[in-house]
Design an enzyme around this catalytic site. Sequence first.
Site, PDB file in Angstrom:
ATOM      1  N   HIS A  49      -2.590   3.316  -4.665  1.00  0.00           N
ATOM      2  CA  HIS A  49      -2.085   2.740  -3.407  1.00  0.00           C
ATOM      3  C   HIS A  49      -0.664   2.190  -3.582  1.00  0.00           C
ATOM      4  CE1 HIS A  49      -5.623   3.024  -0.729  1.00  0.00           C
ATOM      5  NE2 HIS A  49      -6.328   2.889  -1.829  1.00  0.00           N
ATOM      6  N   ASP A  75       0.857  -1.186   0.000  1.00  0.00           N
ATOM      7  CA  ASP A  75       0.000   0.000   0.000  1.00  0.00           C
ATOM      8  C   ASP A  75       0.894   1.236   0.000  1.00  0.00           C
ATOM      9  OD1 ASP A  75      -2.340   1.736   0.386  1.00  0.00           O
ATOM     10  OD2 ASP A  75      -3.351  -0.120   0.970  1.00  0.00           O
ATOM     11  N   GLU A 131      -9.770   3.104  -5.073  1.00  0.00           N
ATOM     12  CA  GLU A 131      -9.443   4.489  -4.734  1.00  0.00           C
ATOM     13  C   GLU A 131      -8.307   5.045  -5.588  1.00  0.00           C
ATOM     14  OE1 GLU A 131     -10.745   4.437  -0.080  1.00  0.00           O
ATOM     15  OE2 GLU A 131      -8.727   3.791  -0.541  1.00  0.00           O
TER      16      GLU A 131
HETATM   17  C1  TNX Z   1     -10.820   2.029   2.032  1.00  0.00           C
HETATM   18  S1  TNX Z   1     -11.929  -0.276   0.627  1.00  0.00           S
HETATM   19  C2  TNX Z   1      -9.724   1.369   1.538  1.00  0.00           C
HETATM   20  C3  TNX Z   1      -8.539   1.178   2.401  1.00  0.00           C
HETATM   21  C4  TNX Z   1      -8.702   1.816   3.732  1.00  0.00           C
HETATM   22  C5  TNX Z   1     -10.101   1.592   4.233  1.00  0.00           C
HETATM   23  C6  TNX Z   1     -10.357   2.125   5.603  1.00  0.00           C
HETATM   24  C7  TNX Z   1     -10.597  -0.204  -0.023  1.00  0.00           C
HETATM   25  C8  TNX Z   1     -10.480  -1.176  -1.042  1.00  0.00           C
HETATM   26  N1  TNX Z   1      -9.696   0.719   0.333  1.00  0.00           N
HETATM   27  O1  TNX Z   1      -7.394   1.624   1.741  1.00  0.00           O
HETATM   28  O2  TNX Z   1      -7.763   1.281   4.598  1.00  0.00           O
HETATM   29  O3  TNX Z   1     -11.024   2.193   3.349  1.00  0.00           O
HETATM   30  O4  TNX Z   1     -11.590   1.689   6.101  1.00  0.00           O
END
Ligand code: TNX
Length: 510
Positions: free
Chosen positions: A250, A180, A314
């Site tokens: 990420h 990440d 994201e």
């Molecule tokens: C969303 S859901 C993320 C993570 C975070 C999390 C915190 C997803 C695939 N990505 O990177 O840690 O929310 O709840």
Amino acid sequence: MPAPPPVTFSLLPRPTKAHARAGHFTFGPDTCLRISSGAEPAAQLLRTLLAPATGLPLRSAEDAAVVLALDPALTGLGSEGYGLTVGPHSVLLRAAQTTGLLRGVQTIRQLLPPQALAASPQRGVPWSLPCVEITDVPRHRWRGAMLDVARHYQPVSYLRRYVDLLALHKINFFHLHLTDDQGWRMPVAAFPKLTEIGAHRAQSMIRAGSDDHDGVPHGGAYSRAELADLVRYAAARGITVMPEIEMPGHVRAALAAYPHLGNRPDRVLDVWTRWGVCDNLLGVHEDVFDFCRTVLEEVMDVFPSPYIHIGGDECPTVEWEESPEARARARDAGLSGPAALHGWFLGRVGAFLTRNGRRPVGWAETGTELPDHFTVMAWRDPSHALAAAERGHDVINSHHRATYFDYPQSAGPQEHPAQPGAVVALRGVHAHDPVPEGASPEAAARVLGTQAQLWTEYAATPDRVEYLTYPRLSALADLAWSGPTPWTDFRSRLDRHLPRLDALEVSHHP
Ligand code: TNX
């Protein structure tokens, strides 16, 4: 006073069919195992699990009272189902496949007194289990748990314990979130800086949305041998370790190690010290795809899992929109614009995995944006799980309001700082049917199951990890194996399951 419910009704997950019979079978130092061909892994597991507390040798013998039998003709049991008959003088565990026997071993363990789960010798406990007739087949094929070791590294010794606890709950996929923005934990021989640089960050944010940092460096990476060993350890418990390598977002830790993989090769980034969504993305030049293939080749070498997760979540596309090279790439590929590079990128890497006989898995933001051949983890809304299934994807329903265990379990002041957001209470977890409302039979058949997520921004230690995970994972495991059960039924079984977690010294939520 009414008689207490039979001990079989303390099983968690709840078996498909269980009929209590009169009497008990008692294990003693002379109890032996008859092990049919193919049942050796189950015998091994039974011995390993029972030895610390009971000291039982469970030797092999032809005329043994306890029989572990593999019978491929029992096709109705599928790959994970089993039948267990306990009589006063014999125990018969049968399954069509080895994994089914491994599930049955966990049931035998749960039928014993909770002290059987302790890590040290327990004296004076009769190792008895009630006579019973059980036939047990899981409702869902995917009963997963994800642990984020990127935000906070955990040593592999802890991952083995984590796997042991999953196995107790008949969870079958351990999803290991290895990379990440804040850390890269998997070594890749061709790119040593991924872990030399990418596995260490200078400090960590204390609260989301604030600029407070703890000033404490954090880092850690696994060796290839440790990961290979974890895979074997999990397989011996019937669990597949599915690795996740995030892309195209990420990836800040990878970019800190290799800036040329980004959209601005001249820029030197640190391994991210903040929590939240980071703007930095992989570039879309060919070097990047060479990198992804090389990394995934090594990942496939270490992890035999049929499923490989490549993230996809994201992914703000600002950097691509600002990059002349990315804009040109989108144009040349005939895409509507730089934002469409997301699906194009994942499609290319996914196709590489497919050519290598693996199935790509991705996080869905909407349920319908991932390339066709992806298995979809729908996390934002149950309607996305439905949309993905209707589009023909296999789906793992990971709705954050029911499966994100980084959220607090209650609004009470006793809760430690957790992910800011809604409370994910035990009852809500238990009520989360993986099959979304309104699904046609065809769409429902594409719902593989469900999975718990433990993102670890706010869970740095094994204690925190376990407090957030249990007993919510017990609820999710129950639901995924048994399907929805009445809350009162689950609650009464959980009350009798907690002593097992206590015997295992799990620091669970009260
Ligand atoms: C969303 S859901 C993320 C993570 C975070 C999390 C915190 C997803 C695939 N990505 O990177 O840690 O929310 O709840």
